[in-house]
Design a protein around this motif. Sequence first.
Motif, PDB file in Angstrom:
ATOM      1  N   ASN A  20      19.347 -10.914   1.141  1.00 16.17           N
ATOM      2  CA  ASN A  20      19.138 -10.431  -0.227  1.00 16.17           C
ATOM      3  C   ASN A  20      20.469 -10.164  -0.910  1.00 16.17           C
ATOM      4  N   GLU A  21      20.400  -9.777  -2.176  1.00 19.59           N
ATOM      5  CA  GLU A  21      21.611  -9.600  -2.972  1.00 19.59           C
ATOM      6  C   GLU A  21      22.452  -8.404  -2.536  1.00 19.59           C
ATOM      7  N   LEU A  22      21.896  -7.514  -1.707  1.00 20.84           N
ATOM      8  CA  LEU A  22      22.639  -6.364  -1.212  1.00 20.84           C
ATOM      9  C   LEU A  22      23.264  -6.611   0.158  1.00 20.84           C
ATOM     10  N   GLY A  23      23.007  -7.788   0.750  1.00 19.54           N
ATOM     11  CA  GLY A  23      23.593  -8.132   2.038  1.00 19.54           C
ATOM     12  C   GLY A  23      22.718  -7.876   3.240  1.00 19.54           C
ATOM     13  N   SER A  24      21.460  -7.493   3.029  1.00 17.89           N
ATOM     14  CA  SER A  24      20.538  -7.318   4.152  1.00 17.89           C
ATOM     15  C   SER A  24      20.073  -8.678   4.651  1.00 17.89           C
ATOM     16  N   ASN A  25      19.774  -8.763   5.957  1.00 16.08           N
ATOM     17  CA  ASN A  25      19.310  -9.997   6.583  1.00 16.08           C
ATOM     18  C   ASN A  25      17.950  -9.769   7.226  1.00 16.08           C
ATOM     19  N   MET A  26      17.075 -10.752   7.079  1.00  9.59           N
ATOM     20  CA  MET A  26      15.757 -10.702   7.690  1.00  9.59           C
ATOM     21  C   MET A  26      15.506 -12.040   8.368  1.00  9.59           C
ATOM     22  N   THR A  27      15.010 -11.984   9.579  1.00  6.64           N
ATOM     23  CA  THR A  27      14.627 -13.199  10.294  1.00  6.64           C
ATOM     24  C   THR A  27      13.128 -13.150  10.537  1.00  6.64           C
ATOM     25  N   ILE A  28      12.439 -14.195  10.098  1.00  4.65           N
ATOM     26  CA  ILE A  28      11.002 -14.302  10.322  1.00  4.65           C
ATOM     27  C   ILE A  28      10.758 -15.446  11.295  1.00  4.65           C
ATOM     28  N   LEU A  29      10.026 -15.137  12.365  1.00  2.00           N
ATOM     29  CA  LEU A  29       9.674 -16.145  13.357  1.00  2.00           C
ATOM     30  C   LEU A  29       8.470 -16.928  12.846  1.00  2.00           C
ATOM     31  N   ALA A  30       8.058 -17.937  13.561  1.00  2.00           N
ATOM     32  CA  ALA A  30       6.967 -18.817  13.137  1.00  2.00           C
ATOM     33  C   ALA A  30       5.682 -18.054  12.875  1.00  2.00           C
ATOM     34  N   LEU A  31       4.971 -18.455  11.837  1.00  2.85           N
ATOM     35  CA  LEU A  31       3.655 -17.905  11.544  1.00  2.85           C
ATOM     36  C   LEU A  31       2.655 -18.510  12.506  1.00  2.85           C
ATOM     37  N   ASN A  32       1.702 -17.691  12.970  1.00  2.00           N
ATOM     38  CA  ASN A  32       0.644 -18.254  13.799  1.00  2.00           C
ATOM     39  C   ASN A  32      -0.466 -18.786  12.897  1.00  2.00           C
ATOM     40  N   THR A  33      -1.523 -19.301  13.484  1.00  4.31           N
ATOM     41  CA  THR A  33      -2.589 -19.924  12.691  1.00  4.31           C
ATOM     42  C   THR A  33      -3.323 -18.925  11.817  1.00  4.31           C
ATOM     43  N   ALA A  34      -3.277 -17.647  12.155  1.00  3.67           N
ATOM     44  CA  ALA A  34      -3.911 -16.614  11.341  1.00  3.67           C
ATOM     45  C   ALA A  34      -3.019 -16.170  10.180  1.00  3.67           C
ATOM     46  N   GLY A  35      -1.765 -16.656  10.157  1.00  3.74           N
ATOM     47  CA  GLY A  35      -0.839 -16.288   9.099  1.00  3.74           C
ATOM     48  C   GLY A  35      -0.020 -15.048   9.383  1.00  3.74           C
ATOM     49  N   THR A  36      -0.099 -14.524  10.620  1.00  4.82           N
ATOM     50  CA  THR A  36       0.705 -13.354  10.950  1.00  4.82           C
ATOM     51  C   THR A  36       2.043 -13.789  11.534  1.00  4.82           C
ATOM     52  N   SER A  78       6.157 -12.139  13.052  1.00  8.50           N
ATOM     53  CA  SER A  78       7.021 -11.036  13.454  1.00  8.50           C
ATOM     54  C   SER A  78       8.458 -11.471  13.199  1.00  8.50           C
ATOM     55  N   GLY A  79       9.358 -10.548  13.378  1.00 10.24           N
ATOM     56  CA  GLY A  79      10.761 -10.866  13.166  1.00 10.24           C
ATOM     57  C   GLY A  79      11.602  -9.614  13.231  1.00 10.24           C
ATOM     58  N   SER A  80      12.738  -9.652  12.544  1.00 14.05           N
ATOM     59  CA  SER A  80      13.659  -8.516  12.557  1.00 14.05           C
ATOM     60  C   SER A  80      14.314  -8.370  11.192  1.00 14.05           C
ATOM     61  N   TYR A  81      14.743  -7.144  10.908  1.00 10.91           N
ATOM     62  CA  TYR A  81      15.371  -6.825   9.634  1.00 10.91           C
ATOM     63  C   TYR A  81      16.634  -6.040   9.924  1.00 10.91           C
ATOM     64  N   HIS A  82      17.739  -6.448   9.325  1.00 13.93           N
ATOM     65  CA  HIS A  82      19.006  -5.725   9.445  1.00 13.93           C
ATOM     66  C   HIS A  82      19.442  -5.339   8.043  1.00 13.93           C
ATOM     67  N   THR A  83      19.219  -4.081   7.703  1.00 18.22           N
ATOM     68  CA  THR A  83      19.524  -3.632   6.354  1.00 18.22           C
ATOM     69  C   THR A  83      21.020  -3.389   6.168  1.00 18.22           C
ATOM     70  N   ALA A  84      21.507  -3.643   4.994  1.00 13.71           N
ATOM     71  CA  ALA A  84      22.902  -3.375   4.649  1.00 13.71           C
ATOM     72  C   ALA A  84      23.039  -2.041   3.923  1.00 13.71           C
ATOM     73  N   VAL A  85      21.911  -1.440   3.554  1.00 14.64           N
ATOM     74  CA  VAL A  85      21.931  -0.179   2.813  1.00 14.64           C
ATOM     75  C   VAL A  85      20.963   0.805   3.460  1.00 14.64           C
ATOM     76  N   ALA A  86      21.414   2.038   3.618  1.00 12.66           N
ATOM     77  CA  ALA A  86      20.553   3.066   4.200  1.00 12.66           C
ATOM     78  C   ALA A  86      21.093   4.435   3.819  1.00 12.66           C
ATOM     79  N   ALA A  87      20.193   5.388   3.669  1.00 16.10           N
ATOM     80  CA  ALA A  87      20.572   6.768   3.350  1.00 16.10           C
ATOM     81  C   ALA A  87      20.672   7.569   4.638  1.00 16.10           C
ATOM     82  N   THR A  88      21.618   7.195   5.480  1.00 16.76           N
ATOM     83  CA  THR A  88      21.804   7.873   6.762  1.00 16.76           C
ATOM     84  C   THR A  88      23.261   7.757   7.186  1.00 16.76           C
ATOM     85  N   ASN A  89      23.678   8.685   8.027  1.00 18.95           N
ATOM     86  CA  ASN A  89      25.012   8.605   8.624  1.00 18.95           C
ATOM     87  C   ASN A  89      24.959   7.933   9.989  1.00 18.95           C
ATOM     88  N   LYS A  90      23.755   7.653  10.475  1.00 21.17           N
ATOM     89  CA  LYS A  90      23.584   7.018  11.784  1.00 21.17           C
ATOM     90  C   LYS A  90      23.958   5.543  11.722  1.00 21.17           C
TER      91      LYS A  90
END
Length: 112
Positions: free
Chosen positions: A10-26, A28-40
């Motif tokens: 996205n325009e803020l630098g976050s990355n998302m990876t979506i794995l293959a959709l199954n036949t039902a349309g569901t 899974s994947g992963s999200y790595h956000t570039a912005v967060a309201a945390t010190n962690k």
Amino acid sequence: QCDLQGLWRNELGSNMTILALNTAGTFSGSYHTAVAATNKQILVSPLQGAQQHPSAKRHPTFGFTVQWQFSDSTTAFVGQCFVDRRGKETLETTWLLREEVLSHKDTWKATR
């Protein structure tokens, strides 16, 4: 047609990876956000979602949730995939984030 599978940025630098959709349309994947309201330390977080059947619509709607691994919160995203005349895919999304609060009286500040 729109294909959600793959790496999205996205325009803020976050990355998302979506794995293959199954036949039902569901999917899974992963999200790595570039912005967060945390010190962690920001960690890659799992996502689960569903899309309208890809063959049914040219610009399908979808939704997914991300369970953040570095905070006590979950985000729900809903959106639609668009494909322009050149074949470029764009995801337009809206999100709501809910963080844990310690009491019911603090629920007013728990959703962004």
